[in-house]
Design an enzyme around this catalytic site. Structure first.
Site, PDB file in Angstrom:
ATOM      1  CB  CYS A  40      -0.889   0.044   1.238  1.00 25.91           C
ATOM      2  SG  CYS A  40      -1.946  -1.382   1.389  1.00 25.91           S
ATOM      3  NE  ARG A  56       4.788   1.803  -0.851  1.00 29.19           N
ATOM      4  CZ  ARG A  56       5.614   1.914   0.173  1.00 29.19           C
ATOM      5  NH1 ARG A  56       6.762   2.519  -0.007  1.00 29.19           N
ATOM      6  NH2 ARG A  56       5.314   1.437   1.353  1.00 29.19           N
ATOM      7  CD1 TRP A  76      -0.007  -5.808  -3.472  1.00 29.32           C
ATOM      8  CD2 TRP A  76      -0.186  -6.662  -1.407  1.00 29.32           C
ATOM      9  NE1 TRP A  76       0.488  -7.093  -3.493  1.00 29.32           N
ATOM     10  CE2 TRP A  76       0.389  -7.635  -2.257  1.00 29.32           C
ATOM     11  CE3 TRP A  76      -0.387  -6.977  -0.070  1.00 29.32           C
ATOM     12  CZ2 TRP A  76       0.760  -8.899  -1.800  1.00 29.32           C
ATOM     13  CZ3 TRP A  76      -0.021  -8.232   0.383  1.00 29.32           C
ATOM     14  CH2 TRP A  76       0.544  -9.182  -0.467  1.00 29.32           C
ATOM     15  CG  ASN A 114       1.309   0.872   4.260  1.00 28.78           C
ATOM     16  OD1 ASN A 114       1.010  -0.324   4.222  1.00 28.78           O
ATOM     17  ND2 ASN A 114       2.433   1.354   3.787  1.00 28.78           N
ATOM     18  N   GLY A 115      -0.674  -0.960   6.525  1.00 28.55           N
ATOM     19  CA  GLY A 115      -0.437  -1.817   7.696  1.00 28.55           C
ATOM     20  C   GLY A 115      -1.633  -2.719   7.926  1.00 28.55           C
ATOM     21  CD  GLU A 173      17.594 -12.875  -6.970  1.00 31.11           C
ATOM     22  OE1 GLU A 173      17.040 -13.392  -5.995  1.00 31.11           O
ATOM     23  OE2 GLU A 173      17.206 -11.808  -7.478  1.00 31.11           O
ATOM     24  CE  LYS A 202      14.401 -10.838  -9.606  1.00 29.12           C
ATOM     25  NZ  LYS A 202      15.029 -10.775  -8.323  1.00 29.12           N
ATOM     26  CD  GLU A 247      10.743 -11.666  -7.768  1.00 30.75           C
ATOM     27  OE1 GLU A 247      10.585 -11.212  -6.641  1.00 30.75           O
ATOM     28  OE2 GLU A 247      11.752 -11.403  -8.456  1.00 30.75           O
ATOM     29  CG  HIS A 278      19.798 -36.788  -3.075  1.00 30.05           C
ATOM     30  ND1 HIS A 278      20.133 -38.072  -2.684  1.00 30.05           N
ATOM     31  CD2 HIS A 278      20.973 -36.124  -3.187  1.00 30.05           C
ATOM     32  CE1 HIS A 278      21.448 -38.172  -2.557  1.00 30.05           C
ATOM     33  NE2 HIS A 278      21.974 -36.996  -2.863  1.00 30.05           N
ATOM     34  CE  LYS A 297      11.949  -2.589  -5.451  1.00 29.90           C
ATOM     35  NZ  LYS A 297      12.718  -3.674  -6.067  1.00 29.90           N
TER      36      LYS A 297
HETATM   37  C1  G6P Z   1       9.610  -8.193  -1.674  1.00 30.14           C
HETATM   38  C2  G6P Z   1      10.242  -7.727  -2.962  1.00 30.14           C
HETATM   39  C3  G6P Z   1      11.563  -8.468  -3.186  1.00 30.14           C
HETATM   40  C4  G6P Z   1      12.474  -8.268  -1.980  1.00 30.14           C
HETATM   41  C5  G6P Z   1      11.787  -8.674  -0.672  1.00 30.14           C
HETATM   42  C6  G6P Z   1      12.585  -8.238   0.534  1.00 30.14           C
HETATM   43  O1  G6P Z   1       9.227  -9.517  -1.795  1.00 30.14           O
HETATM   44  O2  G6P Z   1       9.377  -7.944  -4.063  1.00 30.14           O
HETATM   45  O3  G6P Z   1      12.193  -7.964  -4.344  1.00 30.14           O
HETATM   46  O4  G6P Z   1      13.630  -9.027  -2.149  1.00 30.14           O
HETATM   47  O5  G6P Z   1      10.512  -8.043  -0.568  1.00 30.14           O
HETATM   48  O6  G6P Z   1      12.608  -6.843   0.558  1.00 30.14           O
HETATM   49  P1  G6P Z   1      13.759  -5.968   1.177  1.00 30.14           P
HETATM   50  O7  G6P Z   1      13.313  -4.558   0.927  1.00 30.14           O
HETATM   51  O8  G6P Z   1      13.783  -6.298   2.644  1.00 30.14           O
HETATM   52  O9  G6P Z   1      15.020  -6.308   0.497  1.00 30.14           O
END
Ligand code: G6P
Length: 609
Positions: free
Chosen positions: A2, A27, A75, A100-101, A481, A485, A488, A504, A604
């Site tokens: 949010c 965000r 969100w 927000n929260g 990672e 990606k 995502e 395994h 984000k």
């Molecule tokens: C969300 C974002 C990721 C990020 C994660 C941790 O899931 O989409 O890209 O790695 O939060 O966020 P931070 O700000 O703590 O790195």
């Protein structure tokens, strides 16, 4: 997650609020809304499901005008994305609020409010907040007092912006557990979840602290701390320009941010190396003492930042000999972990506001030293840590993290070297690693300018549903990672395994429909990775291998496609190898036509649990 924007000014604030919302789109959100107190002293509100553009289109049809207002991107947590669940929420046409929260005791409050005759129009936890404030406003006649009393009834996290029809030209803002900044203009004030929302109108910011309540009018700003005392909070000048968050010539923010990495990596090193040595003070004045005394390191993070932590564990244990654990914050915070004496807790976070990471850090109390590797200097994690290292990546707008990740890795590399200096890591090795670090930007430039082959590979992934990523050593977290990606931004299901684990279980999945992406550098594990690839090929699998150009992979045959990468030392490989994997996911996503910068369901900055 949010986003909040609010404004109190002499002019019509609707365009400012709308632009602020656009700037918070990154965000992650699924609906958006604006409410202003109009010149006839009534509340006007427009809310829309979907993009901020849909809201903007509606505002073209039904323009809103007012000099006090709040706006929000939601969100969804409690209740689906819908117009009635979108913020701002309004009570009795008197009070409008953005939140927000999560108000955790919302059910209890809702029951009490319904018994008191309040009518609910949404399924959100937030609506109880606006009713509670209206309830106290009726009793006290003062918005500040009403908010002060209401927040005492809330359990959970909140950042709130509140306006009331009977008090036009005034806004109350408060935070506990969710970030909120005040933008200071000339004869006008603004609030937002982060500074990027307000850069077109100001570069002067006050970062509210936990429990602060701000009483804002065009003429005055009074901030009270959680004990109710008036406090002075420093105004900080942001060095970001309004176009720091522009896409420039790039089609997507993600592509721009991938291409910014060489420069960002140079910035991480800037001013932190002297005569071939990492300056301990780069982490804060007490860093030398901590590095000398620490006996164990505990890394805590989420998402991509967690993967950076996994790489660091390989470095820290192998090179400095210091025991190191890494854990995702959402588990660590709830499992009563054992903390030995003289532990250094390292949090890694792009935003510095991730709810789980922050809660894990707070749970540690004063049982350990706390060091934060972060991209946002004024963030909660930074403020609550003893030692910090800023990654200086600049605003990262693409939800899928790229430059934030590589700069975290570089920061962790500096940490490893600084600790190593206190642990007998010999000077020659330290200097060689730093020397290699300076070469990285150029090597990454080379990869970026030769991305055609990666683009071609992406064609083969457009119609698949699943993929596997493998790697060994420091490249196992890079495989994780890479898979993250791809998930995502292309919505292809991808899992990563340490290459040695394939047999395994995961090898049962291998057939000609399940491609494998492999990464292999010259780190002594290459022959083992080759054997694992042979096992995949023998079962009809197809492999896409990113490998050190010095390695001979010809024996693997035609079903193993190889892209040579610059020869780099084993330590540097993770920072280099993640870049082609970022590009690869990007090209796959482009072919699939997904929303690369704002993928579905993702946020984000995850400021709620
Ligand atoms: C969300 C974002 C990721 C990020 C994660 C941790 O899931 O989409 O890209 O790695 O939060 O966020 P931070 O700000 O703590 O790195």
């Amino acid at each position: 997650m949010c986003g909040i924007v609010g404004a109190v000014a002499e002019r019509n604030v609707t365009p400012i609020l709308l632009e602020g919302l656009r700037r918070l789109e990154y965000r992650g959100y699924d609906s958006a809304g604006i409410a202003v107190i109009n010149p006839d002293t009534c509340l006007d509100r427009v809310r829309r499901v979907g993009k901020v553009q849909a809201l903007a289109d509606s505002l073209q049809q039904t323009p809103l005008k007012g000099s006090t207002g709040v706006a929000h991107t939601r969100w969804a947590t409690h209740g689906e994305p819908s117009e009635s669940n979108a913020h701002p929420h309004i009570c009795n046409q008197q009070v409008a609020l953005v939140h927000n929260g999560i108000i955790e005791n919302h059910t209890e409050l809702r029951n009490a409010q319904q018994a008191n005759g309040f009518h609910f129009t949404s399924e959100t936890d937030t609506e109880v907040a606006v009713h509670q404030i209206e309830y106290y406003l009726n009793q006290t006649g003062d918005l500040l007092e009403a908010v002060r009393l209401a927040v005492k009834d809330f359990d959970g996290a909140y950042a709130l912006g509140v306006v009331a029809v009977k008090q036009p030209g005034r806004m109350i803002a408060t935070r506990s557990g969710s970030p909120l900044v005040i933008g200071v203009g000339i004869g006008e004030y603004f609030i937002a979840s982060d500074v990027t929302a307000l850069l077109p109108v100001t570069r002067r910011f006050i970062f509210l602290e936990e429990g602060d309540i701000a009483d804002i009018t065009t003429e005055s700003l009074t901030i009270y701390d959680k004990a109710g005392n008036v406090v002075e909070r420093e105004i900080k000048e942001s060095n970001l320009s309004a176009d720091a968050t522009a896409k420039g010539e790039y089609r997507h923010y993600m592509l721009k941010e991938i291409h910014e990495q060489p420069l960002c990596l140079t910035d991480v090193l800037e001013g932190r190396i002297h005569e071939g040595e990492v300056i301990d003070n780069s982490f804060g004045p007490k860093a030398s003492e901590v590095f000398e005394r620490l006996k164990q390191i505990q890394i805590i993070a989420c998402g991509t930042s967690y993967h950076a932590g996994l790489v660091a564990r390989y470095w820290l244990e192998a090179i400095t000999g210091v025991p190191c654990n890494v854990e995702v914050a959402s588990e660590y915070r709830y499992r009563n972990p054992v903390l030995l004496d003289d532990t250094l807790v390292v949090t890694i976070s792009q935003s510095g506001e991730t709810a789980d990471t922050l809660a894990a850090l707070r749970g540690i109390g004063d049982r350990a030293w706390k060091l934060c590797i972060c991209n946002v200097p004024e963030s909660s994690l930074v403020r609550e840590s003893h030692l910090t290292l800023m990654t200086r990546a600049g605003p990262e707008i693409g939800v899928a993290s790229t430059k934030a990740f590589t700069t975290q890795l570089m920061g962790l590399m500096l940490l490893m070297l600084a600790i190593g200096k206190h642990r007998g890591l010999d000077a020659e090795r330290r200097h060689a690693i730093i020397e290699a670090a300076y070469q990285l930007p150029g090597q990454i430039e080379n990869i970026l300018s030769a991305s055609d082959q990666i683009e071609q590979w992406a064609d083969a992934f457009t119609d698949i549903d699943n993929a596997i990523f493998i790697g060994r050593g420091t490249l196992f977290p890079i495989a994780l990672e890479g898979a993250l990606k791809l998930k995502e931004i292309s919505y292809i299901h991808a899992d990563a395994y340490p290459a040695g684990e394939l047999k395994h279980g995961p090898i049962a999945l291998i057939d000609s429909d399940l491609p494998t992406v492999a990464v292999a550098c010259n780190d002594g594990h290459q022959e083992k990775v080759k054997s694992n690839i042979q096992e995949i090929l023998a079962r009809g699998g197809e492999v896409y291998l990113f490998a050190d150009e010095s390695l001979d992979m010809s024996e693997l045959g035609d079903n193993c496609h190889v892209m040579p990468l610059p020869s780099v030392s084993a330590e540097m490989a993770p920072i280099v190898y993640c870049v082609p994997l970022q590009l690869f996911s990007y090209f796959v996503a482009i072919r699939k036509g997904t929303d690369v910068d704002q993928p579905r369901n993702l946020a984000k900055s995850v400021t709620v649990e």
